[in-house]
Scaffold this motif. Sequence first.
Motif, mmCIF file in Angstrom:
data_model
loop_
_atom_site.group_PDB
_atom_site.id
_atom_site.type_symbol
_atom_site.label_atom_id
_atom_site.label_comp_id
_atom_site.label_asym_id
_atom_site.label_seq_id
_atom_site.Cartn_x
_atom_site.Cartn_y
_atom_site.Cartn_z
ATOM 1 N N THR A 60 -25.312 58.549 -9.588
ATOM 2 C CA THR A 60 -25.450 57.424 -8.797
ATOM 3 C C THR A 60 -24.260 56.179 -8.908
ATOM 4 N N LEU A 61 -23.491 56.160 -9.847
ATOM 5 C CA LEU A 61 -22.431 54.991 -10.115
ATOM 6 C C LEU A 61 -21.071 55.636 -9.688
ATOM 7 N N GLN A 62 -20.863 56.841 -9.377
ATOM 8 C CA GLN A 62 -19.697 57.423 -8.901
ATOM 9 C C GLN A 62 -19.078 56.793 -7.630
ATOM 10 N N THR A 63 -19.027 55.827 -7.514
ATOM 11 C CA THR A 63 -18.351 55.060 -6.329
ATOM 12 C C THR A 63 -17.445 54.038 -6.599
ATOM 13 N N PRO A 64 -16.466 53.625 -5.883
ATOM 14 C CA PRO A 64 -15.318 52.890 -5.709
ATOM 15 C C PRO A 64 -15.691 51.661 -6.830
ATOM 16 N N TYR A 126 -11.656 42.812 -2.860
ATOM 17 C CA TYR A 126 -11.261 43.643 -1.556
ATOM 18 C C TYR A 126 -12.198 44.830 -1.500
ATOM 19 N N ASP A 127 -12.542 45.493 -2.563
ATOM 20 C CA ASP A 127 -13.586 46.561 -2.305
ATOM 21 C C ASP A 127 -14.937 46.041 -1.697
ATOM 22 N N ARG A 128 -15.214 44.645 -2.181
ATOM 23 C CA ARG A 128 -16.478 44.012 -1.819
ATOM 24 C C ARG A 128 -16.390 43.726 -0.461
ATOM 25 N N TYR A 129 -15.259 43.289 0.092
ATOM 26 C CA TYR A 129 -14.918 42.921 1.412
ATOM 27 C C TYR A 129 -14.893 44.202 2.384
ATOM 28 N N VAL A 130 -14.203 45.305 2.144
ATOM 29 C CA VAL A 130 -14.415 46.479 2.787
ATOM 30 C C VAL A 130 -15.908 46.949 2.944
ATOM 31 N N ALA A 131 -16.433 46.846 1.979
ATOM 32 C CA ALA A 131 -17.957 47.452 1.865
ATOM 33 C C ALA A 131 -18.892 46.553 2.743
ATOM 34 N N ILE A 132 -18.755 45.207 2.774
ATOM 35 C CA ILE A 132 -19.658 44.457 3.434
ATOM 36 C C ILE A 132 -19.246 43.956 4.837
ATOM 37 N N CYS A 133 -17.898 43.961 5.291
ATOM 38 C CA CYS A 133 -17.302 43.521 6.545
ATOM 39 C C CYS A 133 -16.970 44.808 7.431
ATOM 40 N N ASN A 134 -16.815 46.077 6.625
ATOM 41 C CA ASN A 134 -16.308 47.245 7.381
ATOM 42 C C ASN A 134 -17.031 48.259 6.641
ATOM 43 N N THR A 139 -15.986 54.652 2.972
ATOM 44 C CA THR A 139 -15.366 55.927 2.435
ATOM 45 C C THR A 139 -14.218 56.173 2.780
ATOM 46 N N VAL A 140 -13.752 56.015 4.004
ATOM 47 C CA VAL A 140 -12.531 56.223 4.471
ATOM 48 C C VAL A 140 -11.256 55.475 3.984
ATOM 49 N N VAL A 141 -11.502 54.083 3.978
ATOM 50 C CA VAL A 141 -10.508 53.150 3.447
ATOM 51 C C VAL A 141 -10.504 53.269 2.077
ATOM 52 N N MET A 142 -11.533 53.290 1.259
ATOM 53 C CA MET A 142 -11.647 53.267 -0.143
ATOM 54 C C MET A 142 -11.905 54.631 -0.740
ATOM 55 N N ASN A 143 -11.140 55.525 -0.253
ATOM 56 C CA ASN A 143 -11.011 56.874 -0.770
ATOM 57 C C ASN A 143 -10.341 56.991 -2.421
ATOM 58 N N GLN A 144 -10.791 57.854 -2.790
ATOM 59 C CA GLN A 144 -10.281 58.299 -4.251
ATOM 60 C C GLN A 144 -8.547 57.970 -4.568
ATOM 61 N N LYS A 145 -7.902 58.441 -3.675
ATOM 62 C CA LYS A 145 -6.303 58.250 -3.851
ATOM 63 C C LYS A 145 -6.017 56.738 -3.659
ATOM 64 N N VAL A 146 -6.542 55.916 -2.700
ATOM 65 C CA VAL A 146 -6.356 54.673 -2.610
ATOM 66 C C VAL A 146 -7.065 54.017 -3.812
ATOM 67 N N CYS A 147 -8.207 54.084 -4.475
ATOM 68 C CA CYS A 147 -8.660 53.495 -5.612
ATOM 69 C C CYS A 147 -7.899 53.815 -6.763
ATOM 70 N N PHE A 244 -25.626 39.504 -1.328
ATOM 71 C CA PHE A 244 -25.244 38.621 -2.093
ATOM 72 C C PHE A 244 -25.278 39.119 -3.689
ATOM 73 N N SER A 245 -26.410 39.767 -4.061
ATOM 74 C CA SER A 245 -26.309 40.445 -5.231
ATOM 75 C C SER A 245 -25.269 41.147 -5.775
ATOM 76 N N THR A 246 -24.755 41.946 -4.601
ATOM 77 C CA THR A 246 -23.609 42.932 -4.828
ATOM 78 C C THR A 246 -22.351 42.104 -5.398
ATOM 79 N N CYS A 247 -22.479 41.032 -5.075
ATOM 80 C CA CYS A 247 -20.760 40.097 -5.010
ATOM 81 C C CYS A 247 -21.217 38.965 -6.032
ATOM 82 N N SER A 248 -22.331 38.559 -6.345
ATOM 83 C CA SER A 248 -22.535 37.397 -7.396
ATOM 84 C C SER A 248 -21.879 37.593 -8.798
ATOM 85 N N SER A 249 -22.087 38.933 -9.367
ATOM 86 C CA SER A 249 -21.698 39.093 -10.800
ATOM 87 C C SER A 249 -19.966 39.054 -10.632
#
Length: 316
Positions: A60-64, A126-134, A139-147, A244-249
Motif C-alpha cells: 500500500t506504500l508503493q506510491t511516489p 511538487y508531488d503533493r501539488y500534482v496529487a491534489i491539484c491534478n 499516475t501519468v505525471v508522476m510515473n516511475q521514470k520521472v520519480c 491537509f493531513s497528507t501535506c501537514s507533515s
Amino acid sequence: MKNKLKTEKLNVTAVMEFVLLGFSDIPNIQGILFGIFLVIYLTILMCNSIIILITKIEPTLQTPMYFFLSNFSFLEICYVTVTIPRMLMDLLSQKGNISLLACATQMCFVLMFGGSECLLLTVMAYDRYVAICNPLHYTVVMNQKVCVQMVTASWLSAVPIVIEQTWQIFSLPFCGSNTINHFFCDLPPVLKLACGDTFVNEITAYVAAATFVTVPFLLIVASYVKIISNILKLSSARGKAKAFSTCSSHLIVVILFYGTATITYLRPKPNQSEGIGKLISLCYTILIPALNPIIYTLRNKDIVAALKKLLTKSLQ
C-alpha cells in the motif's frame, strides 16, 4: 632569521590542522552530552531505517509519495552520519583535532546533503501539488521514470557546486588561530579563520546558499499556495481534512529545516554570536532529523497502519 623560520613552520602546522571546540565550554557535562547524542543518533538511524523498510515491503506504500519519503529518510541517515559520529568521538576523547582534509571532506558532505535535502523537499512538495491539484493525471505525471529522475537530480545537482566552493575555501591561506568554535566544520566558522580578503568567497557562499535555500523554498511556497487554494475549493469537510493531513507533515518539516538553514547561511554576518550559531546548527543537524521520522509516522495513518501490521507479523 631563525625566528622567521619558526613562525613560518607554526603557520604551516596551523594550516594542516584545526581544533573543533565543540562543547568544551561546558566540560562538566561532556559525558551526559555523549549519552544524549548517542541515543539521538541511534534513534535517527533506527526510525529512518524502519521507514525505508516499510515503504519497500508494504504494497500500500508503493506510491511516489512514499518513494520520496524513503529517499528522504536515507538522506537524513547520511546527513547525520557526517557530523554526529565525529562529535561523539570528540566528546569521548575530549580532543577536537581534525586535519585540513578531514575538515574539508566533512564540510563538503554536510553542504552536499543539505543542498540535496532542500531539493528533495521541493520535489516532495511538487508531488503533493500534482496529487491534489491534478489528481486525474497523477499516475501519468508522476510515473516511475520521472520519480527516479527527480530523486537523482536532487542527489546530484548540488555536487559540482559544493565541491567547487569547498575547494575555493580550503585553497585560502589560514593563519593565526586554528580553533573552530563549533562541533563540526561548517562553512561560516571555517571562513572566519581564513586570512586576507574573503569577500569573493563570502559572496559565492551567499549566492550558493540563496540558490539552494531561497529558490527551492519559493517553489515550495508556490506549490502550497496552489494546494491550499484547491483544498479550500473542496466541498467535503472530510476531503479537506484528508488533503491537509497528507501535506501537514511535509509542511512542518519544511518550516523547521528552512527556518534554521536560513538563519545559519543567509543571516547578516555580524548579527549573531558564535554560541547562538552553534545552538541553531545543533537544531538542524541533530534535533530536526530526530523529529522528522516522528512527524512523518505519527501524522500519517498509512505508515502507522503499516507499522502495526509489521509488528503484528514479527510477534507471531
